[in-house]
Every structure is written in structure tokens, then in C-alpha cells.
Scaffold this active site. Structure first.
Site, PDB file in Angstrom:
ATOM      1  N   HIS A   9      57.949  33.768  50.035  1.00 34.89           N
ATOM      2  CA  HIS A   9      57.470  34.218  51.348  1.00 34.89           C
ATOM      3  C   HIS A   9      58.601  34.166  52.366  1.00 34.89           C
ATOM      4  CE1 HIS A   9      53.717  34.302  54.102  1.00 34.89           C
ATOM      5  NE2 HIS A   9      54.759  34.752  54.771  1.00 34.89           N
ATOM      6  N   ASP A  66      58.032  30.863  54.479  1.00 37.96           N
ATOM      7  CA  ASP A  66      57.587  31.694  55.602  1.00 37.96           C
ATOM      8  C   ASP A  66      58.701  31.810  56.650  1.00 37.96           C
ATOM      9  OD1 ASP A  66      56.086  33.362  57.175  1.00 37.96           O
ATOM     10  OD2 ASP A  66      54.586  31.865  57.738  1.00 37.96           O
ATOM     11  N   HIS A 126      63.287  35.044  64.698  1.00 42.95           N
ATOM     12  CA  HIS A 126      62.987  35.752  65.946  1.00 42.95           C
ATOM     13  C   HIS A 126      64.162  35.612  66.896  1.00 42.95           C
ATOM     14  CE1 HIS A 126      58.907  36.869  65.067  1.00 42.95           C
ATOM     15  NE2 HIS A 126      58.569  35.623  64.786  1.00 42.95           N
ATOM     16  N   ASN A 186      55.972  43.236  56.328  1.00 43.05           N
ATOM     17  CA  ASN A 186      55.700  43.607  57.720  1.00 43.05           C
ATOM     18  C   ASN A 186      56.974  43.961  58.471  1.00 43.05           C
ATOM     19  OD1 ASN A 186      56.585  40.941  57.720  1.00 43.05           O
ATOM     20  ND2 ASN A 186      55.338  40.351  59.469  1.00 43.05           N
ATOM     21  N   HIS A 228      47.016  36.506  53.716  1.00 42.38           N
ATOM     22  CA  HIS A 228      47.197  35.735  54.950  1.00 42.38           C
ATOM     23  C   HIS A 228      45.782  35.459  55.449  1.00 42.38           C
ATOM     24  CE1 HIS A 228      49.043  35.167  59.134  1.00 42.38           C
ATOM     25  NE2 HIS A 228      47.751  35.220  59.359  1.00 42.38           N
ATOM     26  N   ASN A 242      52.254  30.866  62.793  1.00 39.44           N
ATOM     27  CA  ASN A 242      50.943  31.313  62.351  1.00 39.44           C
ATOM     28  C   ASN A 242      50.853  31.231  60.833  1.00 39.44           C
ATOM     29  OD1 ASN A 242      48.418  32.388  62.266  1.00 39.44           O
ATOM     30  ND2 ASN A 242      49.057  34.503  62.625  1.00 39.44           N
TER      31      ASN A 242
HETATM   32 ZN   LIG Z   1      51.259  34.916  57.175  1.00 41.56          ZN
END
Ligand SMILES: [Zn+2]
Lengths: 425, 303
Positions: A56, A303, A307, A90, A177, A276
Site C-alpha cells: 500500500h 500507506d 503531501h 488514486n 478502503h 485516513n
Molecule cells: Zn485508504
């Protein structure tokens, strides 16, 4: 192609031995191997693990190259001891076609630091309305096996059922998710005492648990593979435990930050702690740790979510959720579980490689195995300095924290991507 | 104390000092020349990301009566997605030499962020659904002025506690000052986690009234109905509105408060809002004195 002789290393916590890497594989394992023409690495006191595999990772390319690129993220991954990462879909454009997943895959090949395995979007544009061309992505050069709308939940139960069924044709897995969107509208952090005090809208544990319960039932009904991304609550652990006990083909991952940090970190409104799913409570952290130990949670996945400064140096409510993870994951796991090398190798490499179908990865260094491995100095203590991270972004929640363990070297198919703690290219 | 971000920044001693100072400064407001030279040469910036005319004017009046230079920035709408970031604005204010920044912002915690980027004082004039500490101070001032004390007072705070910064600040400050707070609301308008607050909770207004010295009614946004926090305005008014029959259940000396602006006929009946028990206009007047005291104590001692 150089051959390497790694001297005096402990293989996954075993007694000291030598490893010879030649032609991309582990050629020999044993004490006092002759030097011959190999480049010798003194690895006394170091531990060799199968190269880490991240199920991830957000690499942001295409679309947000100001936050991360496949190249910068690959370097961060190699420095973190990884030899393969699964790149989440994404991006912009979304990785929902064979074209985009092949592009990401090729960028990974070009960077050449880790194997970049693209994840395909479950639905077109992550909009949760209709299925992407899952089969075309599976048949593409990228050979996609994991499909996820991560960042969004596949909330429509009928669409989720179809996705689970459809990917059975090519042994795919839907990585969910788990977030019931109606229960998390406007959510800013874990719903509980801290959110009540801070006046931030809560993200209740039940929003995750409700989807896991539903999806486990759907996966059971259609006999499909389901993977739960970044499990964050004690209740989720119990649901997954129960589903596994019934024989449902469900797997689960947890992030390093959910194993270490709690929601009281939000107290100063510093968005570096905004993620999140959100940071939860002590009780959740304890349950997650226990679930990693007993195998209810199969995988520790980062994850990794880079940013830019602009997306984080602002009001809490406007900040993007996510934190860096690739370069700190092993150290955080080591600080949580101690030097249980078998457990760390399993959760950080073997299980994610198995679930992602990455056959060359997640194999202990043994004669004939692909030479994808990482050397760790367990005695080292490293202070996390955001400015020194290889990622293009700086949003680590561990700034200034001293963590145990340092990745000394990483080998991808017998070639070093990291040596002496530094990226080779 | 450099900033006033939360009612938690106030110890009992500091809060009492603010209230006492406000009492002295209130006399100035009664004089013919309503000005003190205390903050001459100091710059107070009112930085308002949300419209709130009454709070803005109250802070402006307070700063002007202390002879400070006042600059008001009204940042219309959500400027954040496009245009200047909060941090850039902070750096601009820093360069302009702002001694104090009074900030109203729709995002909880925005004043905390600002305080990290500025050398001057930051005063939270309401942030999201978090806090509004000067409102709590003026409420405490008003209670003390009417009832003579705060310790041991029984205060019922009624309505949308979930979204109320006024409630959050009042619970903390009143607890610090020794009052007993009961939060009264439908369960949907109490936050999960409220049990950790230094207050008791009740769903039953009628049960709480006979034992209350103060009833503080909170503004209820009518839009909450569309989001199913309660079934209808009518049902809300019946169960949680303060009307004349309910007021008769209060002890003789009890007072009725409201931070304004009111929804007359919803959370409070017009005849209650206008009755002698109501402190609503006093609260507005006291707001100026209390904000003068806060500015005086944060800035008066410096340079
Ligand atoms: Zn997620």
C-alpha cells in the site's frame, strides 16, 4: 554483474553465516564461504531479511509529481529496505485502464530501485459507479492482481459484490478502503473524547467495522478474495478474526502509524497527524498489535502518502490526510514488536508478496532464492530528520523521534539499490 | 499567558483577574470620554474568516477604548482553497508588526496554527465547533454580576452542544471557577465522548430546571433539522425550547442567558428573551469590558 559475499550475517535472526549473491540469486549460504572475486560486505551484527514488500504505497505519479514521483518514492522505498511496492490507483489520471497501469509499471522499471506493482482502480475514476476494465489491467504488461479504490470505499454493496466475483477469473483481490461514507461525512479525526474536546467532526470506528462486516459476508457468499486496507479499530480485528475462523478468504493490513500513534496526538491541530483512517485509541492500538502477533492481521503496509507543504501547512480541516511511511516502517515495527525477525519478515515481506502475487519477493535468503533482500543493523538508533528523507514530501509524524534499526543495504535481484545506508542511484 | 486560544488557558486566578479587571474597565464605558491610553501605539488586527458582526464590533470597540490601532481584515468566504493561505496571512501580519491578532475562523484549531506562526498574541474569537473563550468570560462575568458568585452555581447549558464553541468554552471555564454544569440536549446533539467533560448531561430539560441558577440557551441552526439531528423545529421547541411555563419552574432568582443571535420561538420564546430574567443585552455590553480586560492583560504588560 558483480557478485557479493555477505559475511557474518544473521538470516532472519538465525546464527551468523555467509551469503553469496550471484546472477540475481542467492548462490550459496554457509559459514566461511571463500572470497573468490566477489565484493565482500562485512555484515557482522546485521540481520538479513527478505526484501520488504509494501502492499500500500501512494507514489502520486501521474498527476501530483510535486508531492512524489515513481523515482523519488522508489528511492525512499529502497532506503526503507523495500524491494517491491504496490502503487495505489488514486493518481490523476486514475489508474483505471491498462494504459495508466502500464505507464506506472514502466516508470518503476526505469527507476530500477524497487519493483513497482500497480494497483488498478475497482471503479472508473474511483467514482464507485461502474467497474473499470479489470481484466484488461490484469492482462496488461503490469499484470495487475490487486484492485482498490483506496482513498474511497466501494460503498455500493451490489457493485462490491460484482467486483469480488469478477476478479476471481484471474485470481485477483479487491482491497477495500473500509469507510461507510454516510457515517464519515465531514469527519476529521477519530470520534471519541479527543474529537469532542477539539471540536472536530468524528470518524466513528463503526464506519469501518460496518463495511468490513458487510464485505466479509459478500466475500463469503461469492467465494472471493477480500483484502482490508489499513485496519484501525479493535472491532475490525474481531470481525476479521471471526471471518477467518469461518474460512472466509479475507486478509488484512495495518499501518505502522496505527500500531504506534493515538488520537491524542491531534491535540495541537498539527495536520501531520491527519490520516485516513484516523489515529485511534490506546485500546485499538493494543488490539492491532495483538492481531499482528497472532496473524489475524497478515501484513504491515505503509500507506505511504506524500503531501506537499502547501497541502499540510494549513488549518486541520483543509489539510490532506496521509503521512510518509516507507523509510520508517521497519524501525517503527521493530520498536513495537522488538527483534522478532521471523514475525517482521513475515508481516513486512512474505505475506504481502504472497497476497500481491509477487513471486520473486518475500522469500527467505536461501540457495536458489531470488536475491531480493535487505540488511538491517538492529543496534543502530536513528533520529528521524524530515529534511533527510528521500521522498519529495516531508510529512512524517516521527520528526525528531529516535527509532531503532537502520537499513544498511538493499539488494534487488542481486544488485544493491542501497549500500552503507545510501541509495546507489 | 501569551495567547487566549481556549478556556483551558485560564487558571482560576487568571480568569478571576480578567473578570475583576473587566469590572474596573466597565466604569470607563460609563464615563463621558470612553477611552484609556493604555494600548496607545499597539496594533490589534481583527482577522475574521467568518461573518460575525457582533463579535467583530465588540473586539473593535474594546481595542479602540484602550487606544490601540485597529485593523480589520474580513476574509469573505472560504479563501483557503484558492488564494492566500493562513500561514501566508500570518507572515504578512507578522511583517506589519501586529501585537495581537483576534481571529474568527470556521476551522477548529485555526487560532492554534496561527499562534505557531506569530510572535504576537493570538486571541480566539471563535474557531469552528471548538471554542470561543471570550464569550465564556463574558458569560461568567454576567453570572457573577447578577448572582454575586460563580462557585457552586448550577448552570444548565441547553441545545446544540455538539456544534457549539460557546458550550465547550463555558464548560471548561465554569468548571475552573467552581460552578456545576449540566448539559441538556437531545442525544444527537451531544458529542460522543462528552462523558469525559467536567459536566453532567441530561436529555430532560424539565427535570433540570427546578435546580438551576442559570439557564443558558444555545442557538440551534435550523439546517440541523435537514440533517436529522431532530425531527422538526416544532418538536425541538416543545422538548428543548425555553417558554414561559418552563421559566416558571425555575427558582425565583434564576437568570436566562443566550449568546445570540436568537431563534425566537425555537430555542427561546420571545416573552422569555425580553423578560427581566434575561441577561441577553447585558451580555453584549459586558462583552466589550471583558474583551478590553483580555487585551489589557495580554498586551498591557509588554514593552
Ligand atoms: Zn485508504
Amino acid at each position: 554483474m558483480t557478485s557479493f559475499l555477505i559475511k557474518g550475517v544473521s538470516v532472519v535472526g538465525g546464527p551468523a553465516t555467509d551469503l553469496r549473491l550471484r546472477d540475481g540469486t542467492v548462490a550459496e549460504v554457509g559459514p566461511d564461504l571463500p572470497t573468490t572475486d566477489a565484493e565482500v560486505i562485512d555484515a557482522a551484527g546485521l540481520v538479513a531479511l527478505p526484501g520488504l514488500v509494501d502492499m500500500h504505497t501512494h507514489l502520486r505519479e501521474p498527476g501530483r509529481e510535486d508531492a512524489e514521483t515513481v523515482a523519488t518514492g522508489s528511492r525512499a522505498a529502497a532506503l526503507g529496505g523495500y524491494t517491491a511496492v504496490c502503487a495505489m490507483a488514486n493518481t490523476d489520471p486514475v489508474a483505471d485502464t491498462a494504459g495508466v497501469v502500464e505507464q506506472v509499471w514502466r516508470l518503476g522499471r526505469r527507476a530500477g530501485l524497487v519493483d513497482v506493482q500497480p494497483v488498478g482502480a475497482v471503479t472508473v475514476g474511483l467514482r464507485g459507479e461502474r467497474l473499470s476494465e479489470l481484466g484488461a489491467m490484469a492482462e496488461s504488461a503490469a499484470a495487475v492482481r490487486i484492485f482498490s479504490d483506496d482513498g474511497h470505499c466501494v460503498a455500493d454493496p451490489r457493485l462490491m459484490r460484482r467486483a469480488l466475483e469478477y476478479v476471481k477469473a484471474f485470481d485477483g483481490v479487491i482491497a477495500q478502503h473500509a469507510e461507510e461514507p454516510r457515517l464519515t461525512e465531514g469527519a476529521q479525526m477519530h470520534e471519541g473524547e479527543v474529537s469532542a474536546r477539539l471540536g472536530l467532526t468524528g470518524w466513528p470506528a463503526v464506519a469501518e467495522e460496518a463495511i468490513i462486516a458487510r464485505d466479509a459476508l459478500l466475500a463469503e457468499h461469492v467465494g472471493a478474495r477480500l483484502h482490508i486496507c489499513h485496519v484501525s479499530t479493535a472491532g475490525s480485528v474481531e470481525l476479521i478474526r471471526a471471518a477467518k475462523a469461518r474460512g472466509v478468504r479475507v486478509s488484512a493490513e495495518v499501518t505502522p502509524h496505527h500500531l504506534l500513534l493515538t488520537d491524542d496526538r491531534v491535540g495541537g491541530y498539527d495536520p501531520v497527524f491527519k490520516v485516513n483512517p484516523p489515529l485511534r485509541t490506546e485500546r485499538d492500538v493494543a488490539a492491532l498489535r495483538e492481531a499482528v502477533r497472532d496473524g489475524v492481521i497478515d501484513v504491515i503496509a505503509t500507506d505511504h502518502a506524500p503531501h506537499t507543504v502547501e497541502d499540510k501547512e494549513c488549518e486541520w480541516a483543509y489539510a490532506r490526510p496521509g503521512m510518509l511511511g516507507l523509510q520508517t516502517a521497519l524501525s517503527v515495527a521493530l520498536s513495537v514488536f522488538g527483534p522478532d525477525w521471523r514475525l517482521l519478515a513475515d508481516r513486512l515481506s512474505c505475506q504481502p508478496a504472497r497476497l500481491a502475487g509477487l513471486t520473486g519477493h518475500g522469500v527467505d535468503p536461501a540457495p536458489g532464492a531470488p536475491a531480493n533482500l535487505t540488511l538491517v543493523d538492529p543496534a543502530a538508533q536513528v533520529t528521524v530528520e524530515p529534511a533527510e528523507l528521500a521522498s519529495r514530501s516531508r510529512n512524517t509524524p516521527y520528526a525528531g523521534l529516535q527509532l531503532p534499526g537502520r537499513v544498511v543495504a538493499t539488494f534487488l535481484r542481486g544488485e544493491p539499490t542501497v549500500l552503507d545506508g545510501k541509495a546507489v542511484k | 499567558m501569551q495567547h487566549l486560544l481556549s478556556a483551558d488557558d485560564l487558571s482560576a486566578a487568571t480568569a478571576t483577574e480578567v473578570l475583576d479587571t473587566a469590572g474596573e474597565l466597565a466604569n470607563v464605558t460609563g464615563r463621558e470620554v470612553k477611552k484609556l491610553p493604555t494600548l496607545r501605539g499597539r496594533t490589534v488586527v481583527n482577522l475574521f474568516y467568518e461573518d460575525s458582526t457582533r463579535t467583530r464590533i465588540s473586539f473593535e470597540a474594546a481595542a479602540k477604548r484602550l487606544s490601540a490601532d485597529v485593523i480589520t481584515f474580513s476574509v469573505k468566504g472560504s479563501s483557503v482553497a484558492k488564494g492566500e493561505s493562513l500561514k501566508d496571512t500570518a507572515l504578512t501580519l507578522q511583517a506589519m508588526g501586529a501585537d495581537a491578532v483576534v481571529v474568527r475562523h470556521g476551522a477548529s484549531g485555526a487560532p492554534h496554527r496561527l499562534a505557531g506562526w506569530l510572535d504576537g498574541s493570538v486571541i480566539n474569537a471563535g474557531d469552528g465547533t471548538h471554542e470561543h473563550p471570550t464569550q465564556a468570560l463574558l458569560d461568567a462575568y454576567t453570572m457573577r454580576a447578577r448572582l454575586g458568585r460563580l462557585a457552586g452555581l448550577k448552570v444548565a447549558i441547553v441545545g446544540d452542544v455538539l456544534h457549539s464553541r460557546v458550550a465547550r468554552s463555558n464548560v471548561r471555564l465554569l468548571h475552573t471557577l467552581g460552578a456545576d454544569v449540566t448539559l441538556v440536549a437531545p442525544p444527537t446533539l451531544l458529542p460522543v465522548g462528552v462523558s469525559a467533560w467536567p459536566a453532567t448531561t441530561s436529555y430532560d430539560l424539565d427535570a433540570v430546571l427546578p435546580d438551576s441558577d442559570v439557564v443558558m440557551m444555545l442557538r440551534v441552526q435550523r439546517e440541523r433539522m435537514g440533517d436529522s439531528y431532530f425531527p422538526s423545529v416544532r418538536e425541538y421547541a416543545r422538548r428543548y425550547g425555553l417558554d414561559a411555563p418552563r421559566v416558571r419552574r425555575l427558582p425565583e432568582h434564576a437568570i436566562v442567558m443566550h449568546p445570540g443571535p436568537m431563534n425566537r420561538g425555537m430555542e427561546i420564546a420571545p416573552e422569555v428573551a425580553d423578560s427581566p430574567r434575561s441577561t441577553i443585552t447585558e451580555q453584549v455590553a459586558n462583552g466589550v469590558s471583558v474583551r478590553m480586560a483580555v487585551l489589557y492583560l495580554l498586551l498591557g504588560g509588554k514593552g
